[in-house]
Design an enzyme around this catalytic site. Structure first.
Site, PDB file in Angstrom:
ATOM      1  N   SER A  20     -14.316  -4.387   5.256  1.00 29.06           N
ATOM      2  CA  SER A  20     -14.723  -3.621   4.071  1.00 29.06           C
ATOM      3  C   SER A  20     -14.342  -4.349   2.777  1.00 29.06           C
ATOM      4  CB  SER A  20     -14.179  -2.196   4.101  1.00 29.06           C
ATOM      5  OG  SER A  20     -12.780  -2.145   4.188  1.00 29.06           O
ATOM      6  N   GLY A  21     -13.258  -5.108   2.779  1.00 30.73           N
ATOM      7  CA  GLY A  21     -12.993  -6.045   1.692  1.00 30.73           C
ATOM      8  C   GLY A  21     -12.646  -5.462   0.334  1.00 30.73           C
ATOM      9  N   GLY A  22     -12.380  -4.160   0.272  1.00 29.23           N
ATOM     10  CA  GLY A  22     -12.057  -3.555  -1.024  1.00 29.23           C
ATOM     11  C   GLY A  22     -13.183  -2.679  -1.572  1.00 29.23           C
ATOM     12  N   LYS A  36     -16.724 -11.247  12.273  1.00 31.72           N
ATOM     13  CA  LYS A  36     -16.314 -10.233  11.290  1.00 31.72           C
ATOM     14  C   LYS A  36     -16.507 -10.814   9.889  1.00 31.72           C
ATOM     15  CE  LYS A  36     -12.363  -7.364   9.955  1.00 31.72           C
ATOM     16  NZ  LYS A  36     -11.304  -6.500  10.449  1.00 31.72           N
ATOM     17  N   ARG A  56      -9.153  -0.690   5.076  1.00 32.92           N
ATOM     18  CA  ARG A  56      -9.069   0.235   3.934  1.00 32.92           C
ATOM     19  C   ARG A  56     -10.156   1.301   3.947  1.00 32.92           C
ATOM     20  NH1 ARG A  56      -8.614  -4.654  -0.193  1.00 32.92           N
ATOM     21  NH2 ARG A  56      -9.534  -5.633   1.641  1.00 32.92           N
ATOM     22  N   GLU A  85     -13.145 -14.128  11.688  1.00 32.85           N
ATOM     23  CA  GLU A  85     -13.290 -13.459  10.381  1.00 32.85           C
ATOM     24  C   GLU A  85     -13.210 -14.455   9.216  1.00 32.85           C
ATOM     25  OE1 GLU A  85     -10.351 -10.406   9.572  1.00 32.85           O
ATOM     26  OE2 GLU A  85     -11.328  -9.830   7.704  1.00 32.85           O
ATOM     27  N   ARG A 102       0.846  -1.214   0.000  1.00 31.18           N
ATOM     28  CA  ARG A 102       0.000   0.000   0.000  1.00 31.18           C
ATOM     29  C   ARG A 102       0.877   1.259   0.000  1.00 31.18           C
ATOM     30  NH1 ARG A 102      -4.760  -2.710   3.742  1.00 31.18           N
ATOM     31  NH2 ARG A 102      -5.202  -4.262   2.131  1.00 31.18           N
TER      32      ARG A 102
HETATM   33  P1  13P Z   1     -10.557  -4.343   5.039  1.00 28.61           P
HETATM   34  O1  13P Z   1     -11.617  -3.561   5.770  1.00 28.61           O
HETATM   35  O2  13P Z   1      -9.592  -3.483   4.293  1.00 28.61           O
HETATM   36  O3  13P Z   1     -11.151  -5.452   4.221  1.00 28.61           O
HETATM   37  O4  13P Z   1      -9.682  -5.055   6.143  1.00 28.61           O
HETATM   38  C1  13P Z   1     -10.306  -5.668   7.190  1.00 28.61           C
HETATM   39  C2  13P Z   1      -9.388  -6.639   7.768  1.00 28.61           C
HETATM   40  O5  13P Z   1      -9.119  -6.615   8.939  1.00 28.61           O
HETATM   41  C3  13P Z   1      -8.829  -7.674   6.890  1.00 28.61           C
HETATM   42  O6  13P Z   1      -8.473  -8.773   7.656  1.00 28.61           O
END
Ligand code: 13P
Length: 343
Positions: free
Chosen positions: A261-263, A219, A297, A177, A33
């Site tokens: 958030s996943g992108g 999560k 993100r 998660e 990043r």
């Molecule tokens: P993002 O919200 O960027 O997907 O990251 C969450 C996270 O903790 C990934 O493991």
């Protein structure tokens, strides 16, 4: 096992419309990043960036817990104060990512298994002594032709449950998660069916391993069409599909669900969470769990793009970070509005 303490911590993580800030990128992910913003990929740059985050004024008004990485939990501000102290003084609960990453699953091309169970009991003990009160483990599930396989779902669910049981033994609330990835051209319905199957497996394994549901946070991903799916469903459809899926698969004893958030873009992540909460507020029966956020993100990205490694940009970057955190607190109330983006 200190069940009451675990339940208190889990509830505190989703109390007062706050949510979690994930800042637990591994060095490799953080460097990638940074590279995109032409920031040097050094330990000092990663430290300076994490100092920017944890010293953001009023962060504790929006953020209940931050998820750290092994390098970060041992770092300090330039003036020598340990990050973990700075975080606690801001009224934020420190947490730690404890998995060591997703590796290729043998015999299953295109699929991953998250590793890190060996020696985990001792690492958890050490993190608790350092002040961490919750932990995170991320499993990744890819959607595609004939994917995921049942083998991938079951091995990841099993690992998540063994991790969660070890966390609770050590007095840490496990963030569980299982992430069904957005990459691909699958439809929202395919995401829903797979996510439901994954969650049902995860809760079966958590039950088998004796994990106390009141002392964990789930999560998950939201129910979304794949990034390259031609049909991109409306915010309200995503919200309804996500809540319906969770109602089918997540027991009422779980105190909170904090989405990754996943992108997704930062704005969509706020708008979709907002739609879930505002539509839930209008339901005859309230939802059994809090719907919160645990974004990396979708909270950090605008701030990172402003900072670009320069001290002179720190204040503006902190303002952007705080703004995203405020937008997501509003989304938890169902009070987020597009107009907030121009404030
Ligand atoms: P993002 O919200 O960027 O997907 O990251 C969450 C996270 O903790 C990934 O493991």
């Amino acid at each position: 096992m200190r069940i009451q303490e675990l339940a208190d911590t889990a509830r505190a993580l989703v109390a007062d419309h706050k949510g979690l800030l994930a800042m637990d990128e591994s060095n490799g992910t953080c460097n990638k990043r940074f590279a995109k913003q032409c920031i040097p990929q050094t330990e000092e740059a990663r430290r300076a960036y994490r100092e920017l985050i944890v010293t953001t004024p009023h962060l504790g008004e929006c953020i209940s817990g931050v998820i750290l990485y092994d390098e970060t939990i041992r770092q300090s501000k330039k003036d020598g104060s340990p990050f973990i102290e700075v975080i606690r003084e801001a009224g934020i609960i420190p947490g730690i990512k404890v998995d060591i990453g997703a590796k290729d699953l043998a015999g299953h091309p295109g699929e991953k298994i998250t590793e890190g169970l060996d020696g985990l009991r001792d690492r958890l003990k050490a993190y608790f002594a350092m002040g961490a009160r919750f932990a995170k483990w991320r499993a990744v599930i890819a959607l595609g032709d004939c994917l995921p396989t049942q083998a991938c779902i079951e091995t990841n669910a099993h690992a998540l449950a063994r991790y969660a049981a070890l966390c609770q033994e050590a007095g840490l609330v496990p963030i569980v998660e299982p992430e069904v990835l957005m990459a691909g051209d699958h439809t929202m319905e395919q995401c829903r069916a797979t996510t439901e199957q994954v969650l049902l497996n995860v809760f079966e394994q958590l039950h088998l391993q004796g994990v106390v549901l009141e002392g964990l946070i789930l999560k998950p991903n939201m129910i979304l069409p794949g990034l390259t799916c031609p049909q991109q469903d409306a915010v309200e459809e995503v919200a309804d599909a996500t809540v319906r899926c969770l109602l089918h698969a997540v027991p009422a004893a779980v105190p909170g669900i904090a989405f990754l958030s996943g992108g997704q873009s930062a704005k969509l992540a706020s708008a979709r969470l907002n739609a879930m909460n505002s539509r839930s507020n209008a339901r005859a029966a309230p939802l059994p769990w809090a719907l919160a956020f645990s974004y990396a993100r979708a909270i950090q990205q605008p701030a990172l793009e402003i900072w670009r490694g320069r001290q002179s940009n720190v204040v503006a970057a902190q303002r952007a970070l705080h703004h995203r955190a405020q937008c997501n607190v509003a989304a938890r109330r169902g009070a987020y509005r597009e107009a907030m983006e121009s404030m």
